[in-house]
Design a protein around this motif. Structure first.
Motif, mmCIF file in Angstrom:
data_model
loop_
_atom_site.group_PDB
_atom_site.id
_atom_site.type_symbol
_atom_site.label_atom_id
_atom_site.label_comp_id
_atom_site.label_asym_id
_atom_site.label_seq_id
_atom_site.Cartn_x
_atom_site.Cartn_y
_atom_site.Cartn_z
ATOM 1 N N THR A 31 80.066 11.866 -12.912
ATOM 2 C CA THR A 31 78.847 12.576 -12.517
ATOM 3 C C THR A 31 78.585 12.414 -11.026
ATOM 4 N N ASP A 32 78.669 11.185 -10.530
ATOM 5 C CA ASP A 32 78.463 10.944 -9.101
ATOM 6 C C ASP A 32 79.506 11.676 -8.267
ATOM 7 N N ASP A 33 80.742 11.682 -8.734
ATOM 8 C CA ASP A 33 81.815 12.358 -8.018
ATOM 9 C C ASP A 33 81.571 13.863 -7.961
ATOM 10 N N THR A 34 81.122 14.450 -9.049
ATOM 11 C CA THR A 34 80.832 15.887 -9.086
ATOM 12 C C THR A 34 79.711 16.239 -8.115
ATOM 13 N N ILE A 35 78.650 15.455 -8.117
ATOM 14 C CA ILE A 35 77.516 15.698 -7.216
ATOM 15 C C ILE A 35 77.949 15.542 -5.758
ATOM 16 N N ALA A 36 78.673 14.472 -5.446
ATOM 17 C CA ALA A 36 79.112 14.224 -4.073
ATOM 18 C C ALA A 36 80.082 15.304 -3.595
ATOM 19 N N THR A 37 80.980 15.735 -4.457
ATOM 20 C CA THR A 37 81.929 16.787 -4.088
ATOM 21 C C THR A 37 81.211 18.100 -3.833
ATOM 22 N N THR A 38 80.244 18.425 -4.659
ATOM 23 C CA THR A 38 79.475 19.658 -4.471
ATOM 24 C C THR A 38 78.690 19.618 -3.164
ATOM 25 N N ILE A 39 78.058 18.507 -2.869
ATOM 26 C CA ILE A 39 77.309 18.361 -1.607
ATOM 27 C C ILE A 39 78.256 18.474 -0.416
ATOM 28 N N THR A 40 79.436 17.866 -0.509
ATOM 29 C CA THR A 40 80.413 17.937 0.571
ATOM 30 C C THR A 40 80.877 19.373 0.798
ATOM 31 N N ILE A 41 81.149 20.096 -0.273
ATOM 32 C CA ILE A 41 81.570 21.493 -0.150
ATOM 33 C C ILE A 41 80.478 22.323 0.521
ATOM 34 N N VAL A 42 79.231 22.124 0.106
ATOM 35 C CA VAL A 42 78.118 22.874 0.697
ATOM 36 C C VAL A 42 77.970 22.537 2.184
ATOM 37 N N LEU A 43 78.097 21.265 2.547
ATOM 38 C CA LEU A 43 77.976 20.872 3.958
ATOM 39 C C LEU A 43 79.097 21.470 4.805
ATOM 40 N N ILE A 74 92.105 26.990 10.929
ATOM 41 C CA ILE A 74 91.511 25.854 10.219
ATOM 42 C C ILE A 74 90.846 26.308 8.915
ATOM 43 N N ALA A 75 90.243 27.490 8.913
ATOM 44 C CA ALA A 75 89.477 27.950 7.745
ATOM 45 C C ALA A 75 90.364 28.307 6.554
ATOM 46 N N ILE A 76 91.550 28.818 6.793
ATOM 47 C CA ILE A 76 92.406 29.251 5.679
ATOM 48 C C ILE A 76 92.757 28.080 4.747
ATOM 49 N N PRO A 77 93.281 26.953 5.247
ATOM 50 C CA PRO A 77 93.563 25.859 4.302
ATOM 51 C C PRO A 77 92.298 25.290 3.655
ATOM 52 N N TYR A 78 91.193 25.234 4.406
ATOM 53 C CA TYR A 78 89.936 24.774 3.815
ATOM 54 C C TYR A 78 89.503 25.695 2.677
ATOM 55 N N PHE A 79 89.704 26.998 2.840
ATOM 56 C CA PHE A 79 89.332 27.959 1.814
ATOM 57 C C PHE A 79 90.103 27.691 0.523
ATOM 58 N N TYR A 80 91.413 27.530 0.627
ATOM 59 C CA TYR A 80 92.225 27.286 -0.569
ATOM 60 C C TYR A 80 91.925 25.925 -1.195
ATOM 61 N N ILE A 81 91.744 24.914 -0.378
ATOM 62 C CA ILE A 81 91.396 23.588 -0.901
ATOM 63 C C ILE A 81 90.018 23.632 -1.556
ATOM 64 N N GLY A 82 89.085 24.370 -0.959
ATOM 65 C CA GLY A 82 87.744 24.494 -1.536
ATOM 66 C C GLY A 82 87.761 25.155 -2.899
ATOM 67 N N TRP A 84 90.355 25.269 -5.008
ATOM 68 C CA TRP A 84 91.030 24.344 -5.919
ATOM 69 C C TRP A 84 90.096 23.192 -6.310
ATOM 70 N N THR A 85 89.401 22.631 -5.339
ATOM 71 C CA THR A 85 88.493 21.516 -5.605
ATOM 72 C C THR A 85 87.338 21.954 -6.498
ATOM 73 N N THR A 86 86.807 23.138 -6.271
ATOM 74 C CA THR A 86 85.720 23.646 -7.108
ATOM 75 C C THR A 86 86.183 23.820 -8.546
ATOM 76 N N ILE A 87 87.377 24.379 -8.726
ATOM 77 C CA ILE A 87 87.909 24.558 -10.082
ATOM 78 C C ILE A 87 88.077 23.213 -10.769
ATOM 79 N N ILE A 88 88.644 22.243 -10.056
ATOM 80 C CA ILE A 88 88.865 20.920 -10.644
ATOM 81 C C ILE A 88 87.537 20.227 -10.944
ATOM 82 N N THR A 89 86.607 20.299 -10.005
ATOM 83 C CA THR A 89 85.343 19.571 -10.139
ATOM 84 C C THR A 89 84.489 20.098 -11.274
ATOM 85 N N TRP A 90 84.449 21.400 -11.450
ATOM 86 C CA TRP A 90 83.555 21.981 -12.442
ATOM 87 C C TRP A 90 84.249 22.363 -13.747
ATOM 88 N N SER A 91 85.483 21.892 -13.936
ATOM 89 C CA SER A 91 86.166 22.171 -15.198
ATOM 90 C C SER A 91 85.677 21.202 -16.274
#
Length: 174
Positions: A31-43, A74-82, A84-91
């Motif tokens: 739960t903490d990891d999901t919240i922290a990852t979501t906040i990091t993505i938004v920031l 810089i934005a292209i790899p961040y986009f793909y990682i974002g 992938w991370t969103t899919i993993i985090t919210w699965s």
């Protein structure tokens, strides 16, 4: 104009360093990891939007195109990682890093080798040097356990066994 360029350069440098170093924060609770990852993505999204707005306000076309080119690189790899991370985090199956080996030495330095089943047959491995550890929170940085020097105690978390390893000559002592 110079202040804008300096600020854009600092933000691009930060994003580049963050891309290679990663976040030093590790949450050991799902739960903490999901919240922290979501906040990091938004920031990071917010930072990208602010940076894009600053680049669009540049008057000099050469600086504007150069900054936008660097931004895109810089934005292209961040986009793909974002994505992938969103899919993993919210699965439904939120893969978490699990400790395999915990290495400690006489100076109480700690290096942890971890793995994660990312998807089906896709596994990720990493080594982290622990800076500070709390009950459900860890501050650590990526490192290479193969580069360790000296004598370390290896705690195998899967078998609950301990071994002394001399990394100078790669000899295992029981």
């Amino acid at each position: 104009m110079n202040k804008k360029l300096i600020l854009i350069f600092i933000e691009l440098t930060f994003l580049t360093i963050a891309f290679f170093v990663g976040t030093p924060f590790e949450f050991l609770n799902v739960t903490d990891d999901t919240i922290a990852t979501t906040i990091t993505i938004v920031l990071f999204l917010l930072l990208f939007f602010i940076l894009l707005k600053q680049i669009r306000q540049l008057k000099n076309k050469v600086f504007k195109r150069t900054a936008f080119g660097l931004f895109t690189i810089i934005a292209i790899p961040y986009f793909y990682i974002g994505i992938w991370t969103t899919i993993i985090t919210w699965s439904n199956y939120h893969p978490m890093w699990q400790d395999l080996y915990i290495y400690t030495n006489e100076r109480n330095e700690k290096v942890i080798s971890q793995w994660r089943e990312t998807s089906g047959s896709i596994y990720d491995y990493r080594d982290r040097k622990v800076i500070k550890e709390y009950s459900q929170f860890r501050i650590s940085l990526d490192c290479n356990a193969k580069m360790l020097k000296g004598i370390w105690t290896e705690n195998d978390t899967r078998n609950n066994s301990k071994k002394i390893i001399n990394f100078d000559n790669k000899r295992r002592e029981n």
